[in-house]
Design an enzyme around this catalytic site. Structure first.
Site, mmCIF file in Angstrom:
data_model
loop_
_atom_site.group_PDB
_atom_site.id
_atom_site.type_symbol
_atom_site.label_atom_id
_atom_site.label_comp_id
_atom_site.label_asym_id
_atom_site.label_seq_id
_atom_site.Cartn_x
_atom_site.Cartn_y
_atom_site.Cartn_z
ATOM 1 N N GLU A 38 0.841 -1.208 0.000
ATOM 2 C CA GLU A 38 0.000 0.000 0.000
ATOM 3 C C GLU A 38 0.873 1.253 0.000
ATOM 4 O O GLU A 38 1.855 1.334 0.754
ATOM 5 C CB GLU A 38 -0.894 -0.041 1.240
ATOM 6 C CG GLU A 38 -2.312 0.345 0.989
ATOM 7 C CD GLU A 38 -3.049 -0.588 0.036
ATOM 8 O OE1 GLU A 38 -3.115 -0.267 -1.174
ATOM 9 O OE2 GLU A 38 -3.557 -1.618 0.487
ATOM 10 N N SER A 72 -25.396 7.792 -16.619
ATOM 11 C CA SER A 72 -25.067 6.915 -15.501
ATOM 12 C C SER A 72 -26.361 6.336 -14.941
ATOM 13 O O SER A 72 -27.255 7.097 -14.533
ATOM 14 C CB SER A 72 -24.342 7.713 -14.409
ATOM 15 O OG SER A 72 -24.508 7.062 -13.163
ATOM 16 N N GLY A 131 -16.265 4.780 -3.273
ATOM 17 C CA GLY A 131 -15.534 5.361 -2.147
ATOM 18 C C GLY A 131 -15.089 4.331 -1.125
ATOM 19 O O GLY A 131 -14.853 4.661 0.033
ATOM 20 N N ALA A 132 -14.989 3.064 -1.526
ATOM 21 C CA ALA A 132 -14.672 2.000 -0.562
ATOM 22 C C ALA A 132 -13.231 1.535 -0.686
ATOM 23 O O ALA A 132 -12.827 0.583 -0.036
ATOM 24 C CB ALA A 132 -15.627 0.823 -0.765
ATOM 25 N N LEU A 134 -11.997 0.257 -3.401
ATOM 26 C CA LEU A 134 -11.967 -0.915 -4.292
ATOM 27 C C LEU A 134 -11.845 -0.482 -5.749
ATOM 28 O O LEU A 134 -12.130 -1.236 -6.659
ATOM 29 C CB LEU A 134 -13.214 -1.782 -4.077
ATOM 30 C CG LEU A 134 -13.386 -2.304 -2.643
ATOM 31 C CD1 LEU A 134 -14.653 -3.140 -2.517
ATOM 32 C CD2 LEU A 134 -12.177 -3.136 -2.206
ATOM 33 N N SER A 136 -13.307 1.964 -7.759
ATOM 34 C CA SER A 136 -14.432 2.198 -8.669
ATOM 35 C C SER A 136 -14.045 3.202 -9.756
ATOM 36 O O SER A 136 -14.496 3.086 -10.901
ATOM 37 C CB SER A 136 -15.645 2.721 -7.892
ATOM 38 O OG SER A 136 -15.308 3.889 -7.181
ATOM 39 N N SER A 137 -13.184 4.170 -9.421
ATOM 40 C CA SER A 137 -12.881 5.204 -10.415
ATOM 41 C C SER A 137 -11.995 4.660 -11.537
ATOM 42 O O SER A 137 -12.211 4.987 -12.706
ATOM 43 C CB SER A 137 -12.252 6.431 -9.764
ATOM 44 O OG SER A 137 -11.172 6.057 -8.968
ATOM 45 N N ASP A 181 -4.178 0.742 -9.820
ATOM 46 C CA ASP A 181 -5.599 0.460 -10.056
ATOM 47 C C ASP A 181 -5.913 0.301 -11.548
ATOM 48 O O ASP A 181 -6.513 -0.705 -11.944
ATOM 49 C CB ASP A 181 -6.480 1.541 -9.415
ATOM 50 C CG ASP A 181 -6.215 1.663 -7.923
ATOM 51 O OD1 ASP A 181 -5.509 0.802 -7.375
ATOM 52 O OD2 ASP A 181 -6.695 2.625 -7.309
HETATM 53 C C1 GLA Z 1 -5.282 4.451 -4.092
HETATM 54 C C2 GLA Z 1 -4.538 4.829 -5.362
HETATM 55 C C3 GLA Z 1 -3.482 3.784 -5.724
HETATM 56 C C4 GLA Z 1 -2.584 3.458 -4.526
HETATM 57 C C5 GLA Z 1 -3.424 3.200 -3.276
HETATM 58 C C6 GLA Z 1 -2.582 3.043 -2.047
HETATM 59 O O1 GLA Z 1 -6.034 3.301 -4.311
HETATM 60 O O2 GLA Z 1 -5.448 4.954 -6.437
HETATM 61 O O3 GLA Z 1 -2.730 4.227 -6.813
HETATM 62 O O4 GLA Z 1 -1.653 4.481 -4.318
HETATM 63 O O5 GLA Z 1 -4.366 4.231 -3.025
HETATM 64 O O6 GLA Z 1 -1.795 1.908 -2.141
#
Ligand code: GLA
Length: 418
Positions: A38, A72, A131-132, A134, A136-137, A181
């Site tokens: 992370e 949407s 906003g969790a 996970l 979504s964006s 992501d």
């Molecule tokens: C968000 C960001 C990722 C990463 C995480 C933390 O999800 O979109 O790029 O930096 O936080 O690991």
């Protein structure tokens, strides 16, 4: 983005006909859960995410009049976005941040690359909890990018799409997020975590399932996600602040060690020797990143060795480091991790994603999942008054298009190949 009705291709097409008329092509991209690693991606480090079977769908039909209309289903809103190339800007049309910024950002980045955008109607349907933590964006950006490039008949390779989506989010949605992501949304693979090197953008798929059927003792535990249902307001600003703190760390370390370009170039011994010359907060931020990178490497090996105890310990160490050194956890996340540790059959638990609310990820023995779910729901509700959402998640493939096989049914075809 999350809609209560699970999407079916037929349902999406019917929705599309109702809003825009005509027959669309359908694309989708998954959310992700990060197992470990992370706040390392924007430090050229390592991450271990899994694409999960919550998707954002984009149904698309090309237009030839240069208009980009986007609906949407979640917000029950249709917007028309300008698709004339402009300078990169963080101000979206209308001035306020909203769901359509991600689509607008992707369209702007495609134009900036010189890609043709003749116009399109786009219907977005999202199942990834918003906003969790996970992602979504990124799922929205990737689904929209895939749909727009497919409808313009100018397909791009998955790595180009991933970097384009990252740029769209950085420049047009105001978050300086890393590559993890969108990369996972593009390259995710069912049954695997991706051990991604964010410097070289190369990855090694790490199997989640035992490949030997005889390996019953090491049967794969389940990934269970617990949603605190909390999103602290400072999440986005603190995220950008952590990035800036790491950059200050790199600048200070580079004065002492001229070869240093990112925290990836620094060893823990070098960091310790530099401690007297570093601000105490900056030292702790850097220590988290360095120790977390080492934990990702160890965790990928533990997963390959089916050593779930070891994997779980590393998850616990990661959570502690995110709490104490990086300071991105919060009371609700800490509570969930503490509760999970009370239970038999839980190998490990930690916060996942950017922090300040969102979700924990838990590695739970299959036979303990139902008890875990009940216990977490009840105890978290007692302590906070909030009912958490709990998802026993399935891994998934990355971004895909729905294809019609001649004479047969339809199937999802991934855009990335191994
Ligand atoms: C968000 C960001 C990722 C990463 C995480 C933390 O999800 O979109 O790029 O930096 O936080 O690991």
């Amino acid at each position: 983005m999350r809609d209560s009705t699970p999407a079916t291709p037929a349902g999406l097409r019917a929705d599309f006909r109702r809003h825009f008329g005509g027959e669309p092509a359908v694309c989708r991209a998954p959310g992700r859960v990060n197992l470990i690693g992370e706040h390392t991606d924007y430090n050229a480090g390592f991450v271990l995410p899994v694409a999960i079977a919550f998707y954002v769908y984009a149904a698309v039909r090309a237009r030839s009049d240069g208009r980009l209309r986007v609906h949407s289903t979640h917000f029950d809103e249709t917007v028309e976005l300008p698709i004339t190339a402009g300078p990169a800007s963080v101000t979206p049309p209308g001035g306020e941040r909203r769901w359509s910024d991600y689509v607008w950002g992707v369209a702007q980045c495609l134009l900036a690359r010189g890609e043709p955008l003749p116009g399109a109607d786009l219907l977005i349907h999202g199942e990834v909890p918003l906003g969790a933590g996970l992602s979504s964006s990124a799922a929205l950006g990737m689904a929209a990018a895939l749909a727009l490039t497919q409808s313009a008949r100018r397909p791009l390779d998955p790595l180009t799409l991933a970097t384009l989506c990252q740029r769209a989010e950085n420049e047009f949605a105001g978050t300086r997020c890393g590559i993890m992501d969108p990369f996972t949304a593009a390259f995710g693979r069912e049954g695997y975590a991706l051990c991604l090197d964010c410097r070289t953008l190369t990855y090694r798929p790490v199997p989640l399932e035992a490949h030997q059927p005889s390996d019953a003792a090491a049967a794969a535990p389940r990934l269970v996600i617990c949603n605190t249902m909390i999103r602290h307001r400072l999440a986005a600003s603190e995220y950008n602040k952590r990035r800036a703190e790491c950059e200050r760390g790199v600048a200070a370390l580079a004065r002492l060690l001229p070869h240093v370009r990112s925290l990836r170039d620094v060893t823990l011994d070098e960091l310790r020797s530099a401690r007297p010359r570093l601000d105490a907060v900056i030292f702790r931020r850097c220590r988290h990143v360095l120790t977390e990178n080492a934990r990702v490497a160890a965790a990928a090996t533990a997963l390959e060795d089916r050593d779930f105890q070891r994997f779980g310990q590393l998850m616990g160490d990661s959570h502690s480091s995110l709490c104490r050194d990086y300071e991105v956890s919060c009371d609700e996340l800490d509570l969930m991790v503490r509760l999970a540790r009370e239970l038999d059959g839980v190998y490990g638990a930690r916060m996942t994603g950017g922090g300040f609310g969102g979700c924990t990820v838990n590695l739970v023995r299959e036979d303990a999942v139902e008890g875990f779910r009940r216990f977490m729901a009840e105890r978290y509700r007692q302590a906070t008054g909030q009912s958490p959402e709990i998802y026993v998640c399935e891994s998934a493939d990355g971004a895909s298009r729905l294809m019609q096989a001649p004479g047969e049914g339809q199937s999802w075809q991934r855009i990335s190949r191994d």
